[in-house]
Design an enzyme around this catalytic site. Structure first.
Site, PDB file in Angstrom:
ATOM      1  CE  LYS A  93      48.150  -4.782  33.428  1.00  0.00           C
ATOM      2  NZ  LYS A  93      48.483  -4.072  34.465  1.00  0.00           N
ATOM      3  CG  ASN A  94      47.763  -0.682  32.919  1.00  0.00           C
ATOM      4  OD1 ASN A  94      47.555  -1.463  33.495  1.00  0.00           O
ATOM      5  ND2 ASN A  94      48.864  -0.254  32.094  1.00  0.00           N
TER       6      ASN A  94
ATOM      7  NE  ARG B 194      52.917  -1.153  41.829  1.00  0.00           N
ATOM      8  CZ  ARG B 194      53.933  -0.956  42.734  1.00  0.00           C
ATOM      9  NH1 ARG B 194      54.603  -2.114  43.110  1.00  0.00           N
ATOM     10  NH2 ARG B 194      54.448   0.123  43.301  1.00  0.00           N
TER      11      ARG B 194
ATOM     12  CB  CYS C  78      55.319  -6.676  36.304  1.00  0.00           C
ATOM     13  SG  CYS C  78      53.826  -7.436  35.289  1.00  0.00           S
TER      14      CYS C  78
ATOM     15  NE  ARG D 181      55.786  -1.601  39.063  1.00  0.00           N
ATOM     16  CZ  ARG D 181      54.371  -1.917  38.619  1.00  0.00           C
ATOM     17  NH1 ARG D 181      54.761  -3.215  38.404  1.00  0.00           N
ATOM     18  NH2 ARG D 181      53.659  -1.172  38.047  1.00  0.00           N
TER      19      ARG D 181
ATOM     20  CG  ASP E 156      53.016  -0.803  30.118  1.00  0.00           C
ATOM     21  OD1 ASP E 156      52.171  -0.347  30.514  1.00  0.00           O
ATOM     22  OD2 ASP E 156      53.948  -0.884  30.959  1.00  0.00           O
TER      23      ASP E 156
ATOM     24  CB  VAL F 214      59.023   4.229  32.170  1.00  0.00           C
ATOM     25  CG1 VAL F 214      57.951   4.292  33.298  1.00  0.00           C
ATOM     26  CG2 VAL F 214      58.722   5.139  31.143  1.00  0.00           C
TER      27      VAL F 214
ATOM     28  NE  ARG G 154      48.849  -9.070  37.437  1.00  0.00           N
ATOM     29  CZ  ARG G 154      49.855  -8.234  37.449  1.00  0.00           C
ATOM     30  NH1 ARG G 154      50.845  -8.663  37.298  1.00  0.00           N
ATOM     31  NH2 ARG G 154      49.346  -6.934  37.239  1.00  0.00           N
TER      32      ARG G 154
END
Ligand code: EPZ
Length: 438
Positions: free
Chosen positions: A23-24, A97, A121, A126, A311, A333, A419
């Site tokens: 996903k990233n 994003r 999220c 952010r 994550d 983070v 998502r």
């Protein structure tokens, strides 16, 4: 009418799940296709919401996105790239994003870009200051306008020297997607080097880019005039792999994660073994299982790659509620990534949050009023409760806890999960989970 997932807990999860592209990485690879002067093919694409959102954003900007009905492979043809109105972009961006990463490619193709107020999220403030500073250094003009930010580069973009205050994944991707066609050389210091970043660099190099990654987080990019298309298989989603691994541990189960790659999970596997979980690696994936016996308490500090990834912490916290003793998790983070523990405490877990940096490494959030360390005392007997899914990883952890708990839980706001987790319900039922969606 919002769907509710009803979970009957108490059964160990057993079986196989297949993990596909990350996903990233996948949405960023789709954006990179905009930089090419020919079609690109992306393989190993998961059926997740974020891919749908980026498909509609790219289509809005004139990119033809075709999906192979059998393999799910995407063909992305940017030859019709065009501008889109701020209102349309805002309507299509939804909670993603990604619009911020369209800036570089759009400025190289149509000379301008618009960023609506971003979602994602709720795990911290952010900000996007690193992104905007970088774009200004390339010579872009950044203007605050109604509903967002307008960016233009009428005089083109030129290579530059940058140093990130913190090795941000998004800001590093921003620099890569902008520098590859900027005039001259760009040197980025304190860059992110996550596996997803290296896979994006592999894609850009296939397109014709000139990029060097040095060992000390320095990335050097020589801008080129044109880039072609790419044909690439996306790396597997290590975050989904780690999530199912934590589910196996918390439910005393045994899950084979087909597609998981040891190389991308080194620090996770070390932590998993230290807690008392076990795993077996083969050429096609990794088997994760609870070998029986007690789980050990542990101190876990999240960090940028190659450290323990942020994550991974939320799903792992559920397993730590079953460890014999006191564990500590120091989240370095994101400043606000423990909101999900409220529901775990209502389920019977013992978790206290602290503002101090409870770990070896003082972080950016120390002494700044953020509850970013958790003390978890186990083992706790968990019982079913009703909860609302707060964010992607927090939601997955709630569902693991409900599966490990005695009794029934009802989860609402379940859509968020799609998502980032493909075919979630099928996978849960395939692992023997007693779940119904109504
Ligand atoms: C990416 O987010 C991932 N999302 C996140 O995964 C992941 O947690 C994160 O990288 C860290 O690995 C995607 O790839 C879509 P960052 P990103 O920029 O790029 C601060 C998930 O669950 N920062 O590396 O947004 C920021 O506030 C998601 O899959 C600034 O201060 O993360 C954070 O504290 C969640 N200013 C830190 O840096 C900036 O301009 C790391 O953020 C940019 C970032």
């Amino acid at each position: 009418m919002q769907k509710v997932l009803t979970i009957q807990g108490g059964k160990p999860l057993k079986g196989t799940v297949h993990v596909r592209g990350a996903k990233n990485l996948v949405p960023k690879a789709m954006v990179a296709a905009l930089l090419g002067d020919g079609p690109s093919v992306l393989r190993n694409v998961p059926e997740i919401k974020d891919v749908e959102v980026v498909t509609s954003l790219l289509t809005l900007h004139g990119v033809q996105v075709t999906k192979d009905p059998v393999s799910g492979d995407l063909t992305l043809d940017p030859s019709g790239a065009k501008t889109a109105s701020a209102r349309e972009i805002d309507a299509h961006a939804g909670d993603s994003r990604i619009p911020i990463l369209l800036c570089g490619p759009l400025m190289h193709t149509i000379g301008e870009a618009f960023i609506p107020d971003l979602g994602g999220c709720r795990i911290g403030d952010r900000p996007i200051d690193f992104h905007l500073d970088a774009l200004r250094q390339f010579g872009a003009v950044v203007d605050k306008v109604d509903g967002g930010i307008s960016i233009s580069a009428r005089k083109g973009l030129r290579g530059t020297k940058l140093e990130l205050e913190y090795p941000s994944v998004g800001a590093t991707e921003q620099v890569l997607l902008t520098a590859v066609k900027a005039d001259g050389i760009t040197e980025l210091k304190n860059a992110a080097v996550e596996p997803e970043i290296l896979d994006l660099i592999a894609i850009l190099q296939k397109m014709g880019a000139l990029i060097t990654v040095q060992t000390d987080r320095v990335i050097r990019i020589e801008g080129v005039k044109r880039l072609g298309g790419f044909n690439h298989r996306a790396l597997p989603d290590r975050n989904e792999g780690a999530s199912w691994a934590s589910a196996a541990l918390a439910t005393k189960g045994d899950i084979y994660v087909q597609g998981a790659d040891q190389q991308d999970l080194t620090s996770f596997l070390n932590t998993y073994r230290k807690i008392g979980g076990d795993f077996e690696v083969d050429d096609d994936g990794i088997r994760f299982f609870h070998p029986g016996g007690k789980l050990n308490p542990l101190v876990v500090e999240t960090d940028v790659h190659p450290g323990f990834m942020t994550d991974w912490q939320q799903p792992l916290v559920v397993a730590l509620t079953q460890s014999e003793g006191v564990s500590i998790v120091h989240e370095t983070v994101y400043e606000n990534r423990f909101g999900f523990t409220d529901a775990l405490v209502r389920m019977g877990a013992t978790i206290q949050l602290h503002r101090e940096c409870l770990g070896a490494v003082p972080c950016r959030f120390g002494q700044r009023n953020f509850l970013h360390s958790a003390v978890i005392t186990g083992p706790s007997k968990l019982h079913g409760v009703d909860f609302v899914i707060p964010d992607l990883r927090g939601g997955f952890s709630h569902i693991i806890a409900a599966l490990a708990a005695e009794g029934v839980s009802n989860a609402s706001g379940i859509d968020i999960i799609s998502r980032g987790y493909e075919h979630f319900m099928d996978k849960l039922q395939g692992l023997g989970a007693d779940v119904t969606l109504s």
